[in-house]
Design an enzyme around this catalytic site. Structure first.
Site, PDB file in Angstrom:
ATOM      1  N   HIS A   4       0.825  -1.217   0.000  1.00 18.01           N
ATOM      2  CA  HIS A   4       0.000   0.000   0.000  1.00 18.01           C
ATOM      3  C   HIS A   4       0.856   1.264   0.000  1.00 18.01           C
ATOM      4  CE1 HIS A   4      -3.097   2.897   0.908  1.00 18.01           C
ATOM      5  NE2 HIS A   4      -2.530   3.175   2.075  1.00 18.01           N
ATOM      6  N   HIS A  41       3.579   7.094   5.696  1.00 20.67           N
ATOM      7  CA  HIS A  41       2.339   7.735   6.147  1.00 20.67           C
ATOM      8  C   HIS A  41       1.501   6.859   7.077  1.00 20.67           C
ATOM      9  CE1 HIS A  41       0.368   5.440   2.866  1.00 20.67           C
ATOM     10  NE2 HIS A  41      -0.754   5.646   3.531  1.00 20.67           N
ATOM     11  N   GLU A  74       0.517   5.319  12.584  1.00 18.16           N
ATOM     12  CA  GLU A  74      -0.834   4.836  12.864  1.00 18.16           C
ATOM     13  C   GLU A  74      -0.880   3.323  13.077  1.00 18.16           C
ATOM     14  OE1 GLU A  74      -5.088   4.616  10.422  1.00 18.16           O
ATOM     15  OE2 GLU A  74      -3.630   6.188   9.965  1.00 18.16           O
ATOM     16  N   ASP A  75      -0.080   2.558  12.322  1.00 15.20           N
ATOM     17  CA  ASP A  75      -0.230   1.104  12.315  1.00 15.20           C
ATOM     18  C   ASP A  75       0.994   0.327  12.784  1.00 15.20           C
ATOM     19  OD1 ASP A  75      -2.825   1.301  11.276  1.00 15.20           O
ATOM     20  OD2 ASP A  75      -2.071   1.461   9.230  1.00 15.20           O
ATOM     21  N   ASP A  82     -19.528  13.037 -28.931  1.00 15.39           N
ATOM     22  CA  ASP A  82     -19.818  13.315 -27.526  1.00 15.39           C
ATOM     23  C   ASP A  82     -18.888  12.563 -26.580  1.00 15.39           C
ATOM     24  OD1 ASP A  82     -21.907  15.030 -28.071  1.00 15.39           O
ATOM     25  OD2 ASP A  82     -23.405  13.431 -28.089  1.00 15.39           O
TER      26      ASP A  82
END
Length: 783
Positions: free
Chosen positions: A101, A125, A129-130, A317
């Site tokens: 990740h 990052h 936190e982890d 379009d």
């Protein structure tokens, strides 16, 4: 350069090379001995002067070297080793090692062109936190700047904040983004990779995450100008929340292959035309992404064609033609060739080069029709504009680096990439919203519309407001005290209601009440048409600090002795209990009138009949608050009574009105030149101020004038009406009555009676007998 998303219909494409650490540079086919490998490695190191990096980040290094050839690769290597050691043994819900990740997030940022510090922070990052790694350790090993970025994107623990954790996490990120926009850039890259793998989440979690992404992250990506991230997030959210519609639209996009269609033919002809004109340009076809094609499809279905049936998507379009030139002047040269060789469509040209968007976007937009009648949209921009249009603030480099002149930066771009204007306004109001739920709802509402307008004050100041903003929003944008003292506004030199919506380029003048004392403050009605969070929060805080009863007592009651007890009255009757606000305009005094037995209930005088003493009056409790006082013969009061509304007994008191009485007068006259000037002069001669005036179109030489005037003394009304009646050509002066039957009912009254049972409102009436009454009279009031 693009960021490949894979197939959003699967809600998560297979990881690309930068997302898997086992991807490494291709190995030679033949085997080399360990000694030979060591010699080759040392030779390569000495030849290039570059430090060795782990194999897992080699794809990141290659992408990073494209934008930053002199990047510090040793720092990247150390960041990867710290992240890999911290996340070792952790797995994602997809079954992949967790380190994939941060590698994928860093690869996204490298492709965007982010500088080395941002890549280091993205690798780390999730460590605070982890993992066991602390913020102090990050600061000690990688510096204060990296630690600030990592702390900015670190989520707050649910154990500490409970249900408010998500809202407070976004608040923390936004505050950190106010100092360094790279915090939000890392968050967007983090969310993009999580959305690519969202299929591994539970269905309920998929919907929740997709909605937050739609409501907050996608608007933030748009405001930061990072279009490549925004478009991919839009498609994945579309596939998650509306899989069936996504499937149908993606089939249409795949079927309308633009590379060999009419757009490719048009781009080839345009390329040859620009070459003949000497304009160096790259002309390519940019297919629309799925959400963009879906919007065009909905637009076609909503607009019937010549046969009355909904239109279908045309091949043109499904894409647009992009023209990339070298200089700003070449943009207009290319535009001239376009409009000379093909037919431009009116209203489709937009110049975002001279007037860039708030998110730094610059391009010329136009649409032309070819020989077959097909409409082709064309974008024209320079290479620098194209890079900023794709990568937004990331293309502008680090906001922490010293300011250096950028020859490629357009002179018209005055936006500070380190603190965009919209972000400054967002940070201003978030400080006044401590409640997490209120913050979250206000944030999503503020981000729901990414369009902005620019207005100019009469003093020359520039105001940037969200689309749909009104004069009230402009007043509060000039400061909270200016908003609280606002009593009116001018738009482009003409008086305008405070609810008037402003357009791009309007000149606004805010009229404020004079004096250094306590302002009258805003009205609760202003909340109906404010659009900016700053104005709404300021009004709500004022109303909370100034309860309606206190405001009414301050405005209408005589000064009380400090500390004197107030007499207790009987409880209010049914229909009045629970009233929480006045329905009057800000600063309008109700005059000396009160509810019988309940003097504390706030009241206001109705503007439909403008009662003054000694008119016979009645009152009605209104849902907006307070009691509205009408004359008893007022048509509105009669309708409310007929509808079953219970009247409230009210009466005049002996005290004077602090701000006078507004009265509406109607004058019927034979039309002649200078009639309006003579009437206004007669009113001014009586020392009476005119609030508003209206003149109906003449009918059979007869004309009706309507004046709303403000009297300091109700006893001056009869003499005012006599003065108006003395004006040459005026044959009737009266106040608005109950309808056409009033003329017949008043025919038998004495000639001096002007207003039926209102003896104070009398005037001498000529015996001409000419009557021209209408049930629908014109009343124009200020505010």
């Amino acid at each position: 350069m693009t960021i490949h998303a894979g197939d959003p219909s699967a809600q998560a494409p297979a990881p690309t090379a930068p997302q898997q650490p086992e991807y490494a540079a291709a190995r030679p086919a033949r085997r080399l001995g360990r000694t030979a490998l060591g010699r080759a490695g040392r030779a390569a190191l000495l030849a290039t002067g570059r430090p060795l990096v782990p194999d897992a980040i080699e794809p990141i290094v290659r992408a990073h070297r494209t934008h930053h050839p002199r990047a510090d690769l040793a720092l990247l290597g150390r960041a990867y080793q710290s992240a890999e050691a911290g996340h070792r043994g952790q797995m994602r819900k997809s079954g992949e090692p967790f380190i994939t990740h941060p590698l994928a997030v860093t690869m996204i940022l490298a492709q965007l062109g982010a500088e080395t510090t941002t890549l280091v922070a993205s690798l780390l990052h999730d460590t605070v936190e982890d993992t066991e790694m602390t913020l102090d350790q990050v600061r000690a090993e990688f510096g204060e700047e990296v630690a600030y970025l990592v702390d900015g994107v670190t989520k707050l623990a649910k154990v500490d904040f409970g249900a408010a954790a998500e809202a407070e996490t976004f608040r923390k990120m936004l505050v950190a983004t106010g100092d360094d926009v790279r915090v939000m850039v890392i968050k967007l890259a983090d969310r993009l990779h999580n959305m690519r793998t969202i299929r591994h989440m539970k269905p309920a979690s998929q919907v929740r995450i997709a909605k937050v992404t739609r409501d907050v992250l996608i608007p933030l990506a748009e405001r930061l100008g990072i279009q490549v991230v925004k478009t991919e997030l839009e498609d994945i959210v579309f596939a998650t929340l509306h899989p069936e519609e996504y499937g149908r639209t993606s089939v249409l996009v795949a079927a309308g292959e633009t590379a060999t269609g009419p757009l490719a033919d048009f781009s080839g002809r345009l390329r040859r035309q620009l070459a003949e004109a000497g304009v160096a340009a790259e002309v390519t076809v940019r297919p629309r992404h799925c959400v963009s094609a879906h919007r065009v499809l909905l637009k076609r279905l909503a607009a019937p064609g010549p046969d009355g049936r909904p239109q279908r998507l045309r091949p043109t379009d499904l894409g647009r033609v992009l023209v990339v030139v070298e200089e700003n002047a070449d943009c207009y040269a290319a535009l001239g060739e376009l409009h000379t060789c093909w037919t431009p469509l009116p209203g489709e040209f937009k110049d975002f080069v001279a007037a860039p968007k708030f998110n730094l976007y610059q391009s010329l937009h136009t649409a032309v029709a070819d020989e077959r009648g097909d409409v082709v949209e064309v974008l024209v921009r320079t290479r620098t504009m194209h890079r900023v249009a794709e990568f937004g603030v990331v293309a502008l480099g680090s906001p922490r680096q010293p300011e250096t002149p950028d020859p490629g930066r357009d002179e018209l771009d005055r936006t500070d990439p380190a603190r965009p204007g919209w972000l400054t306004r967002l940070l201003d109001w978030q400080r006044d919203t401590p409640d997490p739920d209120a913050f979250w709802s206000t944030l999503t509402a503020d981000l729901s519309d990414d369009r902005e307008i620019t207005a100019v004050t009469e003093e020359g100041a520039t105001l940037t407001l969200r689309a749909g903003a009104t004069c009230v929003d402009a007043a509060y944008a000039l400061g909270e005290q200016v908003g609280h003292r606002c009593i009116g506004a001018r738009v482009n030199g003409r008086l305008a209601a405070l609810s008037t919506q402003l357009s791009d380029g309007d000149v606004v003048g805010v009229l404020t009440e004079p004096g250094p004392g306590e302002p009258s403050g805003p009205s609760p009605e202003w909340l109906r048409h404010v659009r900016t969070p700053r104005a709404r929060l300021a009004i709500e805080h004022w109303l909370a600090r100034h309860p309606p009863a206190a405001r009414a007592a301050t405005a209408a009651a005589p000064a009380a002795v400090p500390g004197a007890p107030r007499p207790a009255g009987p409880p209010p009757p049914a229909g009045i209990a629970g009233i929480a606000g006045t329905a009057g305009a800000p600063g309008e005094a109700a005059g000396p009138v009160e509810v019988r037995d309940h003097p504390d209930v706030p009241v206001r005088l109705a503007r439909c009949c403008t009662p003054v003493p000694p008119d016979r009056v009645t009152g009605f409790a209104v849902s907006g608050g307070a009691v509205t006082v009408h004359r008893r013969d007022c048509p509105t009061a009669q309708q409310m009574r007929a509808a079953g509304r219970s009247p409230v007994e009210v009466g005049w008191t002996a005290g004077p009105s602090r701000r006078g009485y507004r009265v509406t007068l109607l004058a019927d006259a034979l039309n002649r030149p200078r009639l309006l000037a003579d009437l206004t002069a007669a009113i001014a001669a009586e020392g009476v101020g005119i609030v508003s005036a209206a003149v109906e179109p003449p009918q059979e030489l007869r004309v009706r004038h309507t004046y709303t005037v403000e009297l300091t003394d109700p006893g001056a009304l009869p003499s005012l009406m006599r003065a108006v009646l003395r004006v040459s050509g005026v044959y009737d002066v009266y106040r608005p009555g109950p309808g056409p039957g009033a003329a017949r009912r008043r025919a038998g009254r004495p000639a001096g009676s002007v207003n039926g049972d209102d003896p104070a409102a009398s005037a001498v009436r000529p015996s001409s007998g000419i009557r021209s009454r209408s049930a629908a009279f014109t009343v124009s009031t200020e505010g």
